[in-house]
Design an enzyme around this catalytic site. Structure first.
Site, PDB file in Angstrom:
ATOM      1  N   LYS A  69      13.446  47.897  27.562  1.00 59.99           N
ATOM      2  CA  LYS A  69      14.882  47.957  27.269  1.00 59.99           C
ATOM      3  C   LYS A  69      15.632  46.870  28.037  1.00 59.99           C
ATOM      4  O   LYS A  69      16.401  46.105  27.465  1.00 59.99           O
ATOM      5  CB  LYS A  69      15.460  49.335  27.649  1.00 59.99           C
ATOM      6  CG  LYS A  69      14.914  50.475  26.811  1.00 59.99           C
ATOM      7  CD  LYS A  69      15.605  51.795  27.141  1.00 59.99           C
ATOM      8  CE  LYS A  69      15.350  52.272  28.560  1.00 59.99           C
ATOM      9  NZ  LYS A  69      13.945  52.558  28.874  1.00 59.99           N
ATOM     10  N   ASP A  76      23.419  48.659  30.607  1.00 58.64           N
ATOM     11  CA  ASP A  76      22.059  49.161  30.834  1.00 58.64           C
ATOM     12  C   ASP A  76      22.157  50.534  31.516  1.00 58.64           C
ATOM     13  O   ASP A  76      23.190  50.867  32.098  1.00 58.64           O
ATOM     14  CB  ASP A  76      21.289  48.164  31.721  1.00 58.64           C
ATOM     15  CG  ASP A  76      19.774  48.383  31.635  1.00 58.64           C
ATOM     16  OD1 ASP A  76      19.322  49.276  30.888  1.00 58.64           O
ATOM     17  OD2 ASP A  76      19.033  47.645  32.329  1.00 58.64           O
ATOM     18  N   GLU A  77      21.094  51.311  31.453  1.00 56.87           N
ATOM     19  CA  GLU A  77      21.044  52.653  32.080  1.00 56.87           C
ATOM     20  C   GLU A  77      22.217  53.510  31.619  1.00 56.87           C
ATOM     21  O   GLU A  77      22.869  54.191  32.413  1.00 56.87           O
ATOM     22  CB  GLU A  77      21.064  52.532  33.621  1.00 56.87           C
ATOM     23  CG  GLU A  77      19.985  51.642  34.219  1.00 56.87           C
ATOM     24  CD  GLU A  77      18.606  52.287  34.240  1.00 56.87           C
ATOM     25  OE1 GLU A  77      18.461  53.436  33.767  1.00 56.87           O
ATOM     26  OE2 GLU A  77      17.675  51.629  34.711  1.00 56.87           O
ATOM     27  N   GLN A 116      15.555  60.039  31.245  1.00 53.89           N
ATOM     28  CA  GLN A 116      15.744  59.545  32.609  1.00 53.89           C
ATOM     29  C   GLN A 116      17.148  59.797  33.119  1.00 53.89           C
ATOM     30  O   GLN A 116      17.616  59.133  34.049  1.00 53.89           O
ATOM     31  CB  GLN A 116      15.437  58.046  32.675  1.00 53.89           C
ATOM     32  CG  GLN A 116      13.998  57.712  32.372  1.00 53.89           C
ATOM     33  CD  GLN A 116      13.726  56.232  32.557  1.00 53.89           C
ATOM     34  OE1 GLN A 116      13.790  55.704  33.653  1.00 53.89           O
ATOM     35  NE2 GLN A 116      13.423  55.543  31.465  1.00 53.89           N
TER      36      GLN A 116
HETATM   37  P1  ATP Z   1      13.104  51.612  32.351  1.00 50.34           P
HETATM   38  O1  ATP Z   1      13.249  52.722  31.382  1.00 50.34           O
HETATM   39  O2  ATP Z   1      12.269  51.996  33.499  1.00 50.34           O
HETATM   40  O3  ATP Z   1      14.405  50.984  32.721  1.00 50.34           O
HETATM   41  P2  ATP Z   1      12.721  49.455  30.494  1.00 50.34           P
HETATM   42  O4  ATP Z   1      12.624  50.078  29.172  1.00 50.34           O
HETATM   43  O5  ATP Z   1      13.987  48.829  30.873  1.00 50.34           O
HETATM   44  O6  ATP Z   1      12.229  50.473  31.608  1.00 50.34           O
HETATM   45  P3  ATP Z   1      11.573  46.930  31.229  1.00 50.34           P
HETATM   46  O7  ATP Z   1      11.749  47.068  32.671  1.00 50.34           O
HETATM   47  O8  ATP Z   1      12.465  46.030  30.471  1.00 50.34           O
HETATM   48  O9  ATP Z   1      11.546  48.384  30.553  1.00 50.34           O
HETATM   49  O10 ATP Z   1      10.089  46.488  30.894  1.00 50.34           O
HETATM   50  C1  ATP Z   1       8.966  47.120  31.482  1.00 50.34           C
HETATM   51  C2  ATP Z   1       7.841  46.132  31.667  1.00 50.34           C
HETATM   52  O11 ATP Z   1       7.274  45.799  30.410  1.00 50.34           O
HETATM   53  C3  ATP Z   1       8.302  44.835  32.282  1.00 50.34           C
HETATM   54  O12 ATP Z   1       7.324  44.367  33.181  1.00 50.34           O
HETATM   55  C4  ATP Z   1       8.431  43.922  31.085  1.00 50.34           C
HETATM   56  O13 ATP Z   1       8.281  42.562  31.429  1.00 50.34           O
HETATM   57  C5  ATP Z   1       7.289  44.396  30.202  1.00 50.34           C
HETATM   58  N1  ATP Z   1       7.512  44.138  28.763  1.00 50.34           N
HETATM   59  C6  ATP Z   1       8.519  44.604  28.028  1.00 50.34           C
HETATM   60  N2  ATP Z   1       8.412  44.210  26.742  1.00 50.34           N
HETATM   61  C7  ATP Z   1       7.297  43.472  26.666  1.00 50.34           C
HETATM   62  C8  ATP Z   1       6.631  42.768  25.603  1.00 50.34           C
HETATM   63  N3  ATP Z   1       7.096  42.751  24.355  1.00 50.34           N
HETATM   64  N4  ATP Z   1       5.495  42.105  25.901  1.00 50.34           N
HETATM   65  C9  ATP Z   1       4.997  42.125  27.157  1.00 50.34           C
HETATM   66  N5  ATP Z   1       5.564  42.749  28.196  1.00 50.34           N
HETATM   67  C10 ATP Z   1       6.717  43.430  27.962  1.00 50.34           C
HETATM   68 MG    MG Z   2      15.380  49.251  32.417  1.00 49.50          MG
END
Ligand code: ATP
Ligand code: MG
Length: 668
Positions: A39, A218-219, A249
Site C-alpha cells: 500500500k 496513508d494508514e 490494523q
Molecule cells: P502495511 O500494511 O504494513 O503498512 P503496506 O501494505 O504499506 O504494509 P509496503 O510497506 O508498501 O506494504 O510493502 C511491503 C513490502 O513489500 C515492502 O518491502 C515493499 O517494497 C514490498 N513490495 C510491495 N509491492 C511489491 C511488488 N509489486 N514487488 C516487489 N516487492 C513489493
Molecule cells: Mg504501509
C-alpha cells in the site's frame, strides 16, 4: 522530466492491481488491503506518477502518521523523480498540515498567526502549575488526567467546560484560558481550529483547495472523526483524494480513531475507485499463515485474501521462559548468534512489546550485553530541558509575544527576575489583559518593581530586542548568532553547573550544539525560523517517533505500524499484557488482537514469540499465563521450543560462550 526512471520503469515493480491504483489519478480512490501488500509503496509510486504526468509538486499533499514516515516518503519519492520536486511537495502529519493552515488563516478565528505550539513538557508544566493553583495537588490528579480529558473533549467536538469531573474541568478551563492568553495552541487545538477555519471561511477553503489538487492519506484506518471532517473541507470536487489502509490494523480506537472512516469511505466521498491488493510481499508463507490464522478470529471483519509471494520460510518459534530476565537474555543471545560470523546488521532486528514498561528489562540487559539499540517513545531530542531552553530563546526572538517561551527564559539563566517578579508580571497581565512582553516594556508594570528588579527586566528586554535584529540579519549564519547569544547570557556555564556527572555535562553540551546544527540545516533548506520552531515543537511529542540512531529497534506494537524488519521478536505474550488487562474491562479485546496482528506482520524472514511464567510487576514477581491469543495461531507453522532443554544442550556444547554459561548460572 529530469533524472529518474521514465514511465516504463515506473510500472516495473508493481503488480497489476498496484499499477491500476497508480494510474488512477483522478477522483476518490480507496486502497483497502492487508498488511505488506505494498500500500505504502503504491502511494509512493502514485505520487511519482503524478509528477511524471506533469502535476506541480506544490499541488501535492501526502499525509502520513508520523514525522519519520513523512521523511521516508519524501526521500523515496525523491529517489524516483527530481529531488527538488520532492522537496516542494507537502509531506506531513495531520498536525503539521494544520500548523501550515493556521499560520495563514488563524486570524480568521481571532487568533494570532504567530501563535506558538504548547507540546511536550511545556504543556505538562503549564497544566501542573494550574493543578497546584486550583488546589489539586492534594487530591492527586496528574497532568496526564487533565491533558487526556481535554484531548478527548476537543477531538469529539465537545467544549472543555463539559468535562464531568469538577476539578479536572476547572483546571482544563483555566488551561484553555492560559493558552489563549499566551497565544499558544496545543496539538488538539491545531486540528480543531484548522477544521473550523476551513469550514467557516470560504476564503480559507478556496485558498487550500487551490493549493492542494492531489491529496493522499496513508494508514487511513487510524484517522478520527475530526481528521475526516478536515479532509472533507480540504478536498473539494473533483475529490482527488487517495486513502490507503487496512481495517485489520486499526489500533487507535482508544484514541478516537474510527474504522468507519475507511469502511464507509464512499459515504464521505461518493463512488470511489476501490482497489484491493492481495499479494503480500513482505513476509514468508510461515509468518503470514500465522497472521491469517489469528485475524480470522476477529469478529465482524471484512473478509480479505492475503497471499504470501514468498513460499515456505522458517517456522515461527514460540518460546516459553521462566522469567522476564531470561527472556531478555534469550533475545540478546538469539541476536548475537544470528549475527555471529555473518554480515548482518543490528538494524535487521526488532523487539516489539505492548507497553513501554515491558521493555525496561530488555533495555537493561542489552546495555549490560553491549547490544546497541534505539528506542521508540524515548524522550524526544526536542523535549530535553536544555533544548527547550534554547528553542524558547529562538521562539522569543522570532516573536516576543510567545508567552510560554518568554516565561520559560525570563530567569533562565538567573538574571534577577525572580519568582516574585514573574508572579507580579502574570497578575499585571491578567488584570490589564495584556501579554507579558508588552507589560515588560510598560512603565506601569516596571514601576511596581524594585529598582533592581526593574533594571533586570529592562536589560532582558534590551537583550531580546538586540538579538532579534541580529537574527533577522543573520541569513544562513544563524548558527553564529545563536552561539553569540548563548555566550552573552553565559548559558553553558550555568547549564554545566546544574549537571551531576561528566557524562551528563557532555550530553547536555552536545545537545545545545545540535540545536545550532539543526537550525543551520533548516535555514539551508529554505525554512524560516518560525518553520524550524514548528517542526521542533511537533517533534516534542515522542510517542510514535523512533530515535535516530543505529541498533536493534525496541518499539511498541503501536509504533511499529507500517514498518518492517527481517527478524522480529514479540515478547511478553502473556494474558494481561497482550491482551492488556484493561481491555477486558473496556471491551477492547478485539483491538488487542489486531495489535498482535500488526506485530506479526512486521516480520519479513523470522519471527519469535515469547512469554514468561513469572514477570516482575511493581517490583514483585507475579505468575503469568500465556496469552489466550496464542491458541488462535494454529499449529502448522509454529514450532514450540523448550528453553531449559536448549540451555542444557548448549551447556554441553564445547562452543558454548560465556554468555550462555551465565544464563545457565542464572537459571540454577
Ligand atoms: P502495511 O500494511 O504494513 O503498512 P503496506 O501494505 O504499506 O504494509 P509496503 O510497506 O508498501 O506494504 O510493502 C511491503 C513490502 O513489500 C515492502 O518491502 C515493499 O517494497 C514490498 N513490495 C510491495 N509491492 C511489491 C511488488 N509489486 N514487488 C516487489 N516487492 C513489493
Ligand atoms: Mg504501509
Amino acid at each position: 522530466m529530469g533524472r529518474g526512471p521514465g514511465k516504463g520503469s515506473l510500472r516495473a515493480g508493481l503488480n497489476e492491481a498496484q499499477a491500476e491504483a497508480v494510474q488512477s489519478t483522478e477522483g476518490p480512490v480507496l486502497i483497502l488491503a492487508g498488511a505488506g501488500t505494498g500500500k505504502t509503496r503504491t502511494v509512493i509510486f502514485r505520487i511519482a506518477n503524478l509528477l511524471e504526468k506533469g502535476a506541480e509538486p506544490r499541488n501535492i499533499l501526502a499525509v502520513t502518521f508520523t514525522n519519520k514516515a513523512a521523511c521516508e516518503m519524501r526521500e523515496r519519492v525523491g529517489g524516483m523523480v527530481r529531488r527538488e520536486a520532492a522537496e516542494e511537495m507537502t509531506v506531513s502529519t495531520f498536525h503539521s498540515l494544520c500548523v501550515r493552515i493556521l499560520r495563514v488563516h488563524a486570524g480568521l478565528l481571532g487568533y494570532n498567526t504567530n501563535f506558538s505550539i504548547a507540546a511536550g513538557s511545556d504543556r505538562d508544566g503549564l497544566i501542573k502549575q494550574l493543578i497546584v493553583r486550583h488546589g489539586g495537588a492534594k487530591q492527586k490528579i496528574q497532568a496526564w488526567d487533565v491533558a487526556s480529558a481535554v484531548s478527548r473533549q476537543k477531538n469529539s467536538g465537545m467544549p472543555v467546560g463539559e468535562i464531568p469531573d469538577d476539578l479536572i474541568r476547572t483546571v482544563a478551563m483555566s488551561y484553555q484560558r492560559e493558552l489563549r492568553a499566551r497565544n499558544a495552541l496545543d496539538f488538539d487545538d491545531l486540528l480543531v481550529l484548522a477544521e473550523q477555519a476551513l469550514r467557516e471561511f470560504k476564503e480559507a477553503r478556496d485558498y487550500w483547495r487551490e493549493r492542494y489538487h492531489y491529496v493522499t492519506v496513508d494508514e487511513f484506518q487510524d484517522t478520527n472523526g475530526l481528521q475526516m471532517d478536515l479532509l472533507m473541507q480540504l478536498v473539494g470536487p473533483p475529490h482527488n483524494l487517495c486513502v490507503v489502509g487496512d481495517d485489520d490494523q486499526s489500533i487507535y480506537g482508544w484514541r478516537g480513531a474510527q474504522v468507519s472512516n475507511i469502511l464507509q469511505f464512499g459515504h464521505f466521498f461518493p463512488d470511489p475507485k476501490v482497489v484491493r491488493l492481495e499479494n503480500n510481499y513482505r513476509s514468508t508463507e510461515a509468518i503470514l499463515s500465522v497472521a491469517n490464522e489469528l485475524i480470522r478470529n476477529s469478529p465482524s471483519r471484512h473478509e480479505k485474501t492475503l497471499r504470501a509471494t514468498i513460499r515456505g520460510g522458517e517456522k515461527v518459534a514460540l518460546m516459553a521462559l521462566p522469567g522476564d530476565e531470561e527472556e531478555a537474555f534469550w533475545v540478546a543471545g538469539e541476536i548475537r548468534r544470528a549475527l555471529a560470523g555473518k554480515n548482518g546488521r543490528w538494524e535487521d532486528f526488532a523487539v516489539l512489546f505492548r507497553t513501554n514498561t515491558h521493555i525496561r528489562k530488555v533495555e537493561q540487559i542489552f546495555r549490560q550485553e553491549e547490544i546497541p539499540y534505539r528506542l521508540v517513545g524515548a524522550q524526544s531530542f526536542f523535549d530535553r530541558r536544555e533544548v527547550r531552553d534554547v528553542l524558547a530563546y529562538l521562539q522569543v526572538l522570532a516573536n516576543p509575544r510567545a508567552d510560554v517561551a518568554l516565561l520559560r527564559i525570563l530567569n533562565t539563566p538567573p538574571r534577577g527576575i525572580g519568582a516574585n517578579t514573574a508572579m507580579l508580571l502574570l497578575e499585571h497581565c491578567r488584570e490589564h489583559g495584556v501579554q507579558s512582553w508588552a507589560a515588560m516594556k510598560d512603565e506601569s508594570f516596571t514601576g511596581q518593581l524594585s529598582a533592581r528588579g526593574a533594571g533586570a527586566v529592562r536589560s532582558f528586554v534590551e537583550l531580546i530586542e538586540g538579538f532579534s535584529s541580529r537574527f533577522r540579519g543573520a541569513g544562513d549564519r544563524v548558527g553564529e548568532a545563536l552561539h553569540e547569544l548563548l555566550q552573552e547570557i553565559d548559558y553553558l556555564s550555568w547549564l554545566m553547573r546544574s549537571c551531576r556527572t561528566e557524562e551528563e555535562r557532555e550530553q547536555r553540551r552536545e545537545a545545545v550544539g545540535e540545536v545550532g546544527v539543526a537550525l543551520t540545516d533548516a535555514m539551508k533548506r529554505g525554512r524560516s525560523l518560525q518553520e524550524f520552531l514548528d517542526e521542533a515543537a511537533l517533534d516534542a511529542e515522542p510517542e510514535e517517533e523512533l530515535e535516530q540512531k543505529s541498533g536493534v529497534t525496541l518499539i511498541t506494537l503501536h509504533a511499529s505500524k507500517g514498518l518492517e524488519f527481517p527478524v522480529v521478536f514479540l515478547v511478553g505474550l502473556e494474558e494481561g499484557v497482550l491482551p492488556h488487562w484493561r481491555s477486558t474491562e473496556e471491551g477492547t479485546r478485539d483491538e488487542e488482537r489486531r495489535l498482535l496482528y500488526v506485530g506479526i506482520t512486521r516480520a519479513q524472514k523470522q519471527l519469535f514469540l515469547s512469554y514468561c511464567a513469572l514477570r516482575r510487576k511493581y517490583g514483585e514477581l507475579v505468575r503469568c499465563d500465556p496469552s489466550s491469543f496464542l491458541e488462535e495461531l494454529g499449529e502448522e507453522w509454529i514450532v514450540e521450543r523448550d528453553y531449559v532443554e536448549e540451555m542444557n544442550a548448549l551447556a554441553d556444547d564445547d562452543d558454548v560462550n560465556d554468555f550462555f554459561g551465565n544464563m545457565r548460572a542464572l537459571l540454577d
